[in-house]
Design an enzyme around this catalytic site. Structure first.
Site, PDB file in Angstrom:
ATOM      1  N   ASP A  91      -2.860  -6.210  15.481  1.00 25.84           N
ATOM      2  CA  ASP A  91      -2.241  -4.885  15.506  1.00 25.84           C
ATOM      3  C   ASP A  91      -2.308  -4.262  16.899  1.00 25.84           C
ATOM      4  O   ASP A  91      -1.492  -3.411  17.246  1.00 25.84           O
ATOM      5  CB  ASP A  91      -2.926  -3.940  14.510  1.00 25.84           C
ATOM      6  CG  ASP A  91      -2.337  -4.068  13.112  1.00 25.84           C
ATOM      7  OD1 ASP A  91      -1.158  -4.439  12.998  1.00 25.84           O
ATOM      8  OD2 ASP A  91      -3.054  -3.795  12.145  1.00 25.84           O
TER       9      ASP A  91
ATOM     10  N   LYS B  58       1.306   2.146   7.293  1.00 33.30           N
ATOM     11  CA  LYS B  58       1.612   1.391   8.503  1.00 33.30           C
ATOM     12  C   LYS B  58       2.458   2.208   9.466  1.00 33.30           C
ATOM     13  O   LYS B  58       3.045   3.234   9.113  1.00 33.30           O
ATOM     14  CB  LYS B  58       2.338   0.084   8.151  1.00 33.30           C
ATOM     15  CG  LYS B  58       1.443  -0.929   7.473  1.00 33.30           C
ATOM     16  CD  LYS B  58       0.226  -1.272   8.303  1.00 33.30           C
ATOM     17  CE  LYS B  58       0.548  -2.014   9.573  1.00 33.30           C
ATOM     18  NZ  LYS B  58      -0.640  -2.276  10.422  1.00 33.30           N
TER      19      LYS B  58
ATOM     20  N   TYR C 117      -1.397   4.927  10.486  1.00 28.27           N
ATOM     21  CA  TYR C 117      -1.773   3.989  11.541  1.00 28.27           C
ATOM     22  C   TYR C 117      -0.590   3.826  12.493  1.00 28.27           C
ATOM     23  O   TYR C 117       0.558   3.706  12.047  1.00 28.27           O
ATOM     24  CB  TYR C 117      -2.141   2.616  10.958  1.00 28.27           C
ATOM     25  CG  TYR C 117      -3.460   2.590  10.221  1.00 28.27           C
ATOM     26  CD1 TYR C 117      -4.655   2.821  10.897  1.00 28.27           C
ATOM     27  CD2 TYR C 117      -3.515   2.320   8.865  1.00 28.27           C
ATOM     28  CE1 TYR C 117      -5.871   2.798  10.233  1.00 28.27           C
ATOM     29  CE2 TYR C 117      -4.725   2.289   8.183  1.00 28.27           C
ATOM     30  CZ  TYR C 117      -5.899   2.530   8.873  1.00 28.27           C
ATOM     31  OH  TYR C 117      -7.101   2.509   8.205  1.00 28.27           O
TER      32      TYR C 117
ATOM     33  N   ARG D 112       0.838  -1.197   0.000  1.00 32.33           N
ATOM     34  CA  ARG D 112       0.000   0.000   0.000  1.00 32.33           C
ATOM     35  C   ARG D 112       0.875   1.250   0.000  1.00 32.33           C
ATOM     36  O   ARG D 112       2.067   1.194   0.291  1.00 32.33           O
ATOM     37  CB  ARG D 112      -0.916   0.010   1.232  1.00 32.33           C
ATOM     38  CG  ARG D 112      -2.019  -1.034   1.194  1.00 32.33           C
ATOM     39  CD  ARG D 112      -2.797  -1.087   2.507  1.00 32.33           C
ATOM     40  NE  ARG D 112      -2.011  -1.663   3.592  1.00 32.33           N
ATOM     41  CZ  ARG D 112      -2.448  -1.813   4.841  1.00 32.33           C
ATOM     42  NH1 ARG D 112      -3.668  -1.396   5.153  1.00 32.33           N
ATOM     43  NH2 ARG D 112      -1.678  -2.368   5.753  1.00 32.33           N
TER      44      ARG D 112
ATOM     45  N   GLU E  75      -6.305   5.306  13.545  1.00 29.18           N
ATOM     46  CA  GLU E  75      -7.236   4.401  14.221  1.00 29.18           C
ATOM     47  C   GLU E  75      -7.938   5.021  15.425  1.00 29.18           C
ATOM     48  O   GLU E  75      -8.851   4.397  15.981  1.00 29.18           O
ATOM     49  CB  GLU E  75      -6.535   3.111  14.644  1.00 29.18           C
ATOM     50  CG  GLU E  75      -5.560   3.235  15.795  1.00 29.18           C
ATOM     51  CD  GLU E  75      -4.146   3.581  15.348  1.00 29.18           C
ATOM     52  OE1 GLU E  75      -3.232   3.494  16.182  1.00 29.18           O
ATOM     53  OE2 GLU E  75      -3.957   3.952  14.170  1.00 29.18           O
TER      54      GLU E  75
ATOM     55  N   HIS F  10      -1.113   2.173  16.234  1.00 30.69           N
ATOM     56  CA  HIS F  10      -1.332   1.004  17.095  1.00 30.69           C
ATOM     57  C   HIS F  10      -0.250   0.930  18.176  1.00 30.69           C
ATOM     58  O   HIS F  10       0.522  -0.037  18.278  1.00 30.69           O
ATOM     59  CB  HIS F  10      -1.352  -0.280  16.265  1.00 30.69           C
ATOM     60  CG  HIS F  10      -2.407  -0.312  15.210  1.00 30.69           C
ATOM     61  ND1 HIS F  10      -3.754  -0.372  15.510  1.00 30.69           N
ATOM     62  CD2 HIS F  10      -2.315  -0.268  13.847  1.00 30.69           C
ATOM     63  CE1 HIS F  10      -4.454  -0.381  14.378  1.00 30.69           C
ATOM     64  NE2 HIS F  10      -3.606  -0.306  13.359  1.00 30.69           N
TER      65      HIS F  10
END
Length: 372
Positions: free
Chosen positions: A270, A75, A94, A15, A118, A96
């Site tokens: 995650d 990510k 993101y 991605r 998120e 996490h």
């Protein structure tokens, strides 16, 4: 604002943080965008497409991190990327953080402003920047679980939909949110016998009204989970506590209840995973076995369908990216409480309560940190 989009470096992550259409929108608002060479090539987003959208193609991630005021990724930054971040720079991706103390430490030390997709919210209490990847991961969880059930993959050899005269697979879904509902849709479509577990009675009622007798709904208790583990073929872990570590809903000793070759798919990996025996895996080596039970715990599941995921992600994240670029990060967040909830780290302070609690940091409210 100068915006940088580096190539993702996590294992089998194809991605990219912005599509060419996203670049065009930001350039149209007067911002400059740098994209690392071949960042989207694996999914058909060529450098030529980015250049035509107005991007500058940059050779190395070092140049992007050095020049950009805001970094847009997919990510969480890997350690080498974290070390390139600097004070005052905005990271929008993101994160996490709750199950990842090393990343949190490096982000705190960098002094950057780290905004997590998120934990951004909306007026309905949803997580709009997480939702598209949750939809993808929910649907993929059944696809991955069905493959892992094949005998050649170590599974029990059960076909999801069965055939006339042979029972279909039994699928247990822990969590009735976006991931769980999308997993249920796919499992039902393949003909499996599906049960969703959740602790929200309004959510269970909604799911029941939506699908009726096409699936079963159960209030989630340890007793109910134990009873179903004895006959289940595939378990999908789809539990989310925004920003916090996932609760452990299946312990190692409970694996003994299950039939050998049954499969656990942990979509919550995650956030640390919702099975005690979960550990993050990659698309290169997605499964492992514990006590006869196959575990699929890929930490970037949507990366396997990277083109679909990239377009879905940019659709969700672009509006906030434009706000951040147009107004500057501090003003944009202070004027939008939902975007403010995305702030996890700012100038060495942890600004998301669940992350601070889980990792032992002092918690500084986001608005207070931005106002200093």
């Amino acid at each position: 604002m100068r915006i940088g989009v580096p190539k993702e470096i996590k294992n089998h992550e194809y991605r990219i943080g912005l599509t060419p259409a996203g670049v065009r929108e930001l350039v149209g608002h007067g911002h400059s965008v740098m994209v690392q060479r071949d960042g989207g090539r694996a999914i058909g987003l060529t450098d030529d497409l980015y250049e035509r959208a107005g991007a500058e193609i940059v050779e190395t991630p070092e140049e992007i991190f050095e020049r950009a005021e805001m970094i847009i990724k997919v990510k969480e930054p890997q350690p080498d990327e974290c070390r390139m971040l600097r004070e005052g720079q905005v990271l929008y991706t993101y994160l996490h953080l709750a199950p990842d103390p090393e990343q949190t430490r490096l982000l705190v030390e960098s002094g950057c402003t780290a905004i997590a997709y998120e934990t951004v919210t909306d007026d309905r209490g949803g997580l709009p920047l997480l939702a598209p990847m949750s939809e993808v991961a929910g649907r993929m969880s059944i696809q991955a679980g069905a493959h892992a059930l094949e005998r050649a993959q170590g599974g029990s050899g059960v076909l999801m939909g069965g055939v006339p005269g042979v029972r279909p697979a039994e699928v247990m879904i822990l969590g009735g949110g976006v991931v769980g509902l999308n997993a249920a849709r796919m499992a039902m479509g393949m003909g499996a016998d599906v049960t969703i577990f959740d602790r929200s009675l309004p959510r269970l009622k909604y799911i029941d009204e939506l699908y009726g007798d096409r699936l079963n709904t159960l209030y989630s208790t340890e007793e109910a989970i134990d009873q179903h583990l004895a006959t289940v073929d595939l378990v999908i872990g789809a539990v989310l506590i925004p920003g916090a570590s996932a609760p452990k809903l299946i312990r190692r000793e409970q694996l003994a209840i299950m039939e050998p070759g049954s499969v656990l798919v942990d979509v919550a990996i995650d956030q640390g995973g919702c099975f005690e025996t979960s550990r993050a895996t990659t698309h290169q080596a997605p499964t492992y076995e514990v006590d006869g039970i196959i575990h699929y715990c890929v930490a970037n599941m949507p990366g396997a369908v990277a083109r679909t995921s990239t377009f879905a992600l940019t659709n969700a994240t672009l509006a906030c990216a434009i706000q951040l670029a147009n107004k500057g990060a501090a003003r944009a967040m202070l004027e939008d409480v939902h975007l403010l909830r995305g702030l996890n780290v700012h100038r060495g302070q942890v600004t998301y309560e669940a992350v601070a609690r889980d990792l032992g940091y002092d918690y500084v409210p986001a608005a207070e940190a931005l106002s200093d």
